[in-house]
Design a protein around this motif. Structure first.
Motif, PDB file in Angstrom:
ATOM      1  N   ARG A  98      10.639   0.767   6.225  1.00 31.32           N
ATOM      2  CA  ARG A  98       9.948   1.594   5.227  1.00 31.32           C
ATOM      3  C   ARG A  98      10.503   3.015   5.285  1.00 31.32           C
ATOM      4  O   ARG A  98      10.515   3.665   6.335  1.00 31.32           O
ATOM      5  CB  ARG A  98       8.448   1.585   5.485  1.00 31.32           C
ATOM      6  CG  ARG A  98       7.662   2.361   4.445  1.00 31.32           C
ATOM      7  CD  ARG A  98       6.200   2.031   4.525  1.00 31.32           C
ATOM      8  NE  ARG A  98       5.412   2.890   3.658  1.00 31.32           N
ATOM      9  CZ  ARG A  98       4.377   2.505   2.936  1.00 31.32           C
ATOM     10  NH1 ARG A  98       3.993   1.240   2.980  1.00 31.32           N
ATOM     11  NH2 ARG A  98       3.719   3.356   2.179  1.00 31.32           N
ATOM     12  N   LYS A  99      10.933   3.542   4.131  1.00 30.94           N
ATOM     13  CA  LYS A  99      11.646   4.813   4.090  1.00 30.94           C
ATOM     14  C   LYS A  99      10.785   5.993   4.516  1.00 30.94           C
ATOM     15  O   LYS A  99      11.306   6.988   5.033  1.00 30.94           O
ATOM     16  CB  LYS A  99      12.218   5.043   2.689  1.00 30.94           C
ATOM     17  CG  LYS A  99      13.304   4.040   2.307  1.00 30.94           C
ATOM     18  CD  LYS A  99      13.854   4.309   0.916  1.00 30.94           C
ATOM     19  CE  LYS A  99      14.943   3.304   0.551  1.00 30.94           C
ATOM     20  NZ  LYS A  99      15.486   3.530  -0.811  1.00 30.94           N
ATOM     21  N   ASP A 100       9.470   5.924   4.274  1.00 28.10           N
ATOM     22  CA  ASP A 100       8.612   7.059   4.606  1.00 28.10           C
ATOM     23  C   ASP A 100       7.812   6.821   5.882  1.00 28.10           C
ATOM     24  O   ASP A 100       6.742   7.393   6.067  1.00 28.10           O
ATOM     25  CB  ASP A 100       7.676   7.386   3.447  1.00 28.10           C
ATOM     26  CG  ASP A 100       6.682   6.271   3.151  1.00 28.10           C
ATOM     27  OD1 ASP A 100       6.870   5.150   3.652  1.00 28.10           O
ATOM     28  OD2 ASP A 100       5.709   6.540   2.419  1.00 28.10           O
ATOM     29  N   ALA A 101       8.347   6.013   6.791  1.00 23.51           N
ATOM     30  CA  ALA A 101       7.615   5.678   8.015  1.00 23.51           C
ATOM     31  C   ALA A 101       7.260   6.920   8.826  1.00 23.51           C
ATOM     32  O   ALA A 101       6.162   7.021   9.387  1.00 23.51           O
ATOM     33  CB  ALA A 101       8.420   4.707   8.868  1.00 23.51           C
ATOM     34  N   VAL A 102       8.164   7.882   8.888  1.00 23.13           N
ATOM     35  CA  VAL A 102       7.888   9.098   9.653  1.00 23.13           C
ATOM     36  C   VAL A 102       6.735   9.871   9.025  1.00 23.13           C
ATOM     37  O   VAL A 102       5.852  10.392   9.726  1.00 23.13           O
ATOM     38  CB  VAL A 102       9.145   9.987   9.754  1.00 23.13           C
ATOM     39  CG1 VAL A 102       8.818  11.328  10.412  1.00 23.13           C
ATOM     40  CG2 VAL A 102      10.239   9.269  10.535  1.00 23.13           C
ATOM     41  N   GLU A 103       6.696   9.936   7.701  1.00 19.81           N
ATOM     42  CA  GLU A 103       5.598  10.622   7.012  1.00 19.81           C
ATOM     43  C   GLU A 103       4.281   9.901   7.231  1.00 19.81           C
ATOM     44  O   GLU A 103       3.227  10.539   7.395  1.00 19.81           O
ATOM     45  CB  GLU A 103       5.907  10.726   5.515  1.00 19.81           C
ATOM     46  CG  GLU A 103       4.795  11.338   4.671  1.00 19.81           C
ATOM     47  CD  GLU A 103       4.473  12.787   5.043  1.00 19.81           C
ATOM     48  OE1 GLU A 103       3.381  13.254   4.663  1.00 19.81           O
ATOM     49  OE2 GLU A 103       5.300  13.436   5.712  1.00 19.81           O
ATOM     50  N   VAL A 104       4.303   8.574   7.245  1.00 18.06           N
ATOM     51  CA  VAL A 104       3.082   7.818   7.540  1.00 18.06           C
ATOM     52  C   VAL A 104       2.561   8.189   8.924  1.00 18.06           C
ATOM     53  O   VAL A 104       1.368   8.445   9.115  1.00 18.06           O
ATOM     54  CB  VAL A 104       3.337   6.298   7.455  1.00 18.06           C
ATOM     55  CG1 VAL A 104       2.113   5.525   7.944  1.00 18.06           C
ATOM     56  CG2 VAL A 104       3.674   5.880   6.023  1.00 18.06           C
TER      57      VAL A 104
ATOM     58  N   LEU B  51       0.829  -1.204   0.000  1.00 17.90           N
ATOM     59  CA  LEU B  51       0.000   0.000   0.000  1.00 17.90           C
ATOM     60  C   LEU B  51       0.865   1.255   0.000  1.00 17.90           C
ATOM     61  O   LEU B  51       1.882   1.333   0.695  1.00 17.90           O
ATOM     62  CB  LEU B  51      -0.907   0.026   1.226  1.00 17.90           C
ATOM     63  CG  LEU B  51      -2.003  -1.043   1.323  1.00 17.90           C
ATOM     64  CD1 LEU B  51      -2.904  -0.748   2.526  1.00 17.90           C
ATOM     65  CD2 LEU B  51      -2.824  -1.134   0.049  1.00 17.90           C
ATOM     66  N   THR B  52       0.451   2.245  -0.780  1.00 18.68           N
ATOM     67  CA  THR B  52       1.151   3.528  -0.790  1.00 18.68           C
ATOM     68  C   THR B  52       0.766   4.319   0.459  1.00 18.68           C
ATOM     69  O   THR B  52      -0.194   3.987   1.164  1.00 18.68           O
ATOM     70  CB  THR B  52       0.773   4.341  -2.028  1.00 18.68           C
ATOM     71  OG1 THR B  52      -0.611   4.706  -1.936  1.00 18.68           O
ATOM     72  CG2 THR B  52       1.007   3.542  -3.318  1.00 18.68           C
ATOM     73  N   THR B  53       1.511   5.380   0.703  1.00 16.77           N
ATOM     74  CA  THR B  53       1.201   6.229   1.850  1.00 16.77           C
ATOM     75  C   THR B  53      -0.188   6.838   1.714  1.00 16.77           C
ATOM     76  O   THR B  53      -0.941   6.924   2.693  1.00 16.77           O
ATOM     77  CB  THR B  53       2.262   7.333   1.994  1.00 16.77           C
ATOM     78  OG1 THR B  53       3.546   6.715   2.096  1.00 16.77           O
ATOM     79  CG2 THR B  53       2.018   8.176   3.232  1.00 16.77           C
TER      80      THR B  53
ATOM     81  N   GLU C 141      -2.719   5.520   0.179  1.00 17.84           N
ATOM     82  CA  GLU C 141      -3.701   4.456   0.423  1.00 17.84           C
ATOM     83  C   GLU C 141      -3.827   4.145   1.910  1.00 17.84           C
ATOM     84  O   GLU C 141      -4.932   3.928   2.425  1.00 17.84           O
ATOM     85  CB  GLU C 141      -3.314   3.211  -0.373  1.00 17.84           C
ATOM     86  CG  GLU C 141      -3.510   3.384  -1.879  1.00 17.84           C
ATOM     87  CD  GLU C 141      -2.867   2.280  -2.700  1.00 17.84           C
ATOM     88  OE1 GLU C 141      -3.257   2.107  -3.868  1.00 17.84           O
ATOM     89  OE2 GLU C 141      -1.957   1.582  -2.177  1.00 17.84           O
ATOM     90  N   ILE C 142      -2.694   4.113   2.611  1.00 24.42           N
ATOM     91  CA  ILE C 142      -2.736   3.878   4.056  1.00 24.42           C
ATOM     92  C   ILE C 142      -3.530   4.978   4.748  1.00 24.42           C
ATOM     93  O   ILE C 142      -4.379   4.715   5.610  1.00 24.42           O
ATOM     94  CB  ILE C 142      -1.308   3.807   4.627  1.00 24.42           C
ATOM     95  CG1 ILE C 142      -0.600   2.540   4.140  1.00 24.42           C
ATOM     96  CG2 ILE C 142      -1.327   3.843   6.149  1.00 24.42           C
ATOM     97  CD1 ILE C 142       0.873   2.480   4.508  1.00 24.42           C
ATOM     98  N   GLU C 143      -3.280   6.220   4.358  1.00 25.77           N
ATOM     99  CA  GLU C 143      -3.996   7.350   4.956  1.00 25.77           C
ATOM    100  C   GLU C 143      -5.498   7.246   4.695  1.00 25.77           C
ATOM    101  O   GLU C 143      -6.322   7.473   5.587  1.00 25.77           O
ATOM    102  CB  GLU C 143      -3.451   8.664   4.400  1.00 25.77           C
ATOM    103  CG  GLU C 143      -4.117   9.897   4.996  1.00 25.77           C
ATOM    104  CD  GLU C 143      -3.596  11.182   4.378  1.00 25.77           C
ATOM    105  OE1 GLU C 143      -3.902  12.257   4.920  1.00 25.77           O
ATOM    106  OE2 GLU C 143      -2.884  11.117   3.341  1.00 25.77           O
ATOM    107  N   ARG C 144      -5.857   6.883   3.478  1.00 26.94           N
ATOM    108  CA  ARG C 144      -7.280   6.767   3.140  1.00 26.94           C
ATOM    109  C   ARG C 144      -7.960   5.677   3.952  1.00 26.94           C
ATOM    110  O   ARG C 144      -9.042   5.873   4.504  1.00 26.94           O
ATOM    111  CB  ARG C 144      -7.436   6.485   1.641  1.00 26.94           C
ATOM    112  CG  ARG C 144      -8.888   6.383   1.205  1.00 26.94           C
ATOM    113  CD  ARG C 144      -9.014   6.006  -0.255  1.00 26.94           C
ATOM    114  NE  ARG C 144     -10.424   5.850  -0.627  1.00 26.94           N
ATOM    115  CZ  ARG C 144     -10.834   5.320  -1.784  1.00 26.94           C
ATOM    116  NH1 ARG C 144      -9.947   4.924  -2.687  1.00 26.94           N
ATOM    117  NH2 ARG C 144     -12.135   5.194  -2.026  1.00 26.94           N
ATOM    118  N   VAL C 145      -7.330   4.522   4.017  1.00 24.62           N
ATOM    119  CA  VAL C 145      -7.909   3.408   4.771  1.00 24.62           C
ATOM    120  C   VAL C 145      -8.039   3.780   6.244  1.00 24.62           C
ATOM    121  O   VAL C 145      -9.059   3.495   6.893  1.00 24.62           O
ATOM    122  CB  VAL C 145      -7.038   2.143   4.594  1.00 24.62           C
ATOM    123  CG1 VAL C 145      -7.429   1.085   5.606  1.00 24.62           C
ATOM    124  CG2 VAL C 145      -7.168   1.603   3.179  1.00 24.62           C
ATOM    125  N   ALA C 146      -7.007   4.416   6.790  1.00 23.54           N
ATOM    126  CA  ALA C 146      -7.061   4.818   8.194  1.00 23.54           C
ATOM    127  C   ALA C 146      -8.178   5.824   8.433  1.00 23.54           C
ATOM    128  O   ALA C 146      -8.871   5.761   9.463  1.00 23.54           O
ATOM    129  CB  ALA C 146      -5.717   5.410   8.617  1.00 23.54           C
TER     130      ALA C 146
END
Length: 325
Positions: free
Chosen positions: A74-80, A44-46, A48-53
């Motif tokens: 995951r490289k963008d974990a902080v952004e997630v 899942l992209t960031t 998509e994760i945001e939308r599902v959450a």
């Protein structure tokens, strides 16, 4: 709106796996060569994760825990974390701690509120054998960085294994107490990639407590609620130790958790063999209402318990690293 199953359990805790990959190769989780990883374009992209959450928050989710694999791979974990925290729920993470020395402060600033750090042994040689990586120093540095960044209460997790680390239970509690953290011992569960789990190698919760009582005075803490851990005060408190006895003393009756794998499948139980795929909706033009219906249907089909002690129990096909803790 809320996610309520047929047994009246209201689901407020969402576990999201950010990746199935891990920087360690723990013997109780996967073979030395690893396992077949999920295809990159299936993760899942960031967005998509945001939308599902966001959909789950609209359905009553109040806490989100990020897991893996190792989520900080995951490289963008902080952004997630930043995006999910902006939605309003409490956001926490379970990690092996290897990258916390550099990321504890950025994660805290992004809105992460709590950390669980895995540490099964304090012996460097044993750690290298158990994880197949000589990285204990990095874990210890990560624990210190998390403490300095203000993560309280800080929780440390250890899987108790007979003949592996069962002689360190007291030492681990002493270490955690000295670090201002809560030690939590977890019964080994049938979620390894090789399906080699052996109940005889598992140290049951009752035995863990018996061992700890050789050194400490333990008193039960009331008000467990939906927490997976039974807590005990150590020598009158305020320090506590937790025991997660998923196998011998399951807490299914109070379970409020729902999981999303890194490739977008909903699981209503850690041990479920059935999943519901969100990806066709996410990438096929479906609506948020369509996503909500998938979650509602999954929770409606949730069983009363995981059934590990049932003669019909079959271990999930996916290992823990691919499910998310």
């Amino acid at each position: 709106m809320s996610l309520v199953d047929g047994f009246g359990r209201v689901h407020r805790d969402l576990r999201i796996s950010l990746t199935d990959k891990c920087s360690l190769r723990c013997t109780y989780c996967m073979p030395a060569e690893g396992v077949p990883w999920i295809e990159r374009d299936s993760i899942l992209t960031t967005d998509e994760i945001e939308r599902v959450a966001r959909v789950c928050v609209s359905l009553g989710v109040t806490t989100i825990r990020l897991t893996g694999g190792e989520p900080l791979v995951r490289k963008d974990a902080v952004e997630v974390v930043r995006r999910l925290a902006a939605l309003g729920p409490e956001v926490s993470m379970t990690t092996n701690g290897l990258r916390l020395a550099e990321l504890a402060v950025p994660l805290r600033e992004a809105g992460l509120t709590r950390l669980n750090i895995s540490i099964d042994t304090l012996d460097a040689e044993r750690f290298a054998t158990l994880t197949r990586r000589d990285r204990l120093g990095d874990v210890l540095a990560g624990i210190e960085a998390a403490r300095e960044a203000g993560f309280t209460p800080l929780k440390l997790n250890a899987v108790a294994m007979r003949g592996v680390n069962d002689d360190e239970l007291v030492d681990l509690v002493e270490f955690a107490r000295g670090a201002g953290a809560q030690m939590r011992f977890i019964e080994q569960m049938p979620l390894d990639a090789g399906h080699t789990w052996d109940r005889a190698a598992m140290v049951p919760g009752a035995e863990i407590l018996q061992t700890l009582r050789t050194r400490f005075d333990l008193e039960p803490v009331a008000g467990r609620g939906s927490s997976p851990a039974d807590l005990w005060t150590i020598d009158g408190g305020p320090a506590t130790v937790g025991v997660i006895a998923s196998v011998t003393a399951p807490f299914c009756a109070a379970c409020d958790r729902i999981r999303i794998t890194a490739d977008g499948h909903v699981r209503n139980c850690l041990f479920a063999r059935d999943e519901s795929d969100l990806v066709p909706v996410l990438r096929g033009g479906g609506t948020d209402a369509d996503l909500a219906r998938i979650f509602e249907s999954s929770i409606a089909a949730k069983r009363a318990g995981h059934g590990i002690d049932s003669p019909t129990f079959v271990q999930p096909t996916r290992p823990m690293s691919a499910i998310g803790g």
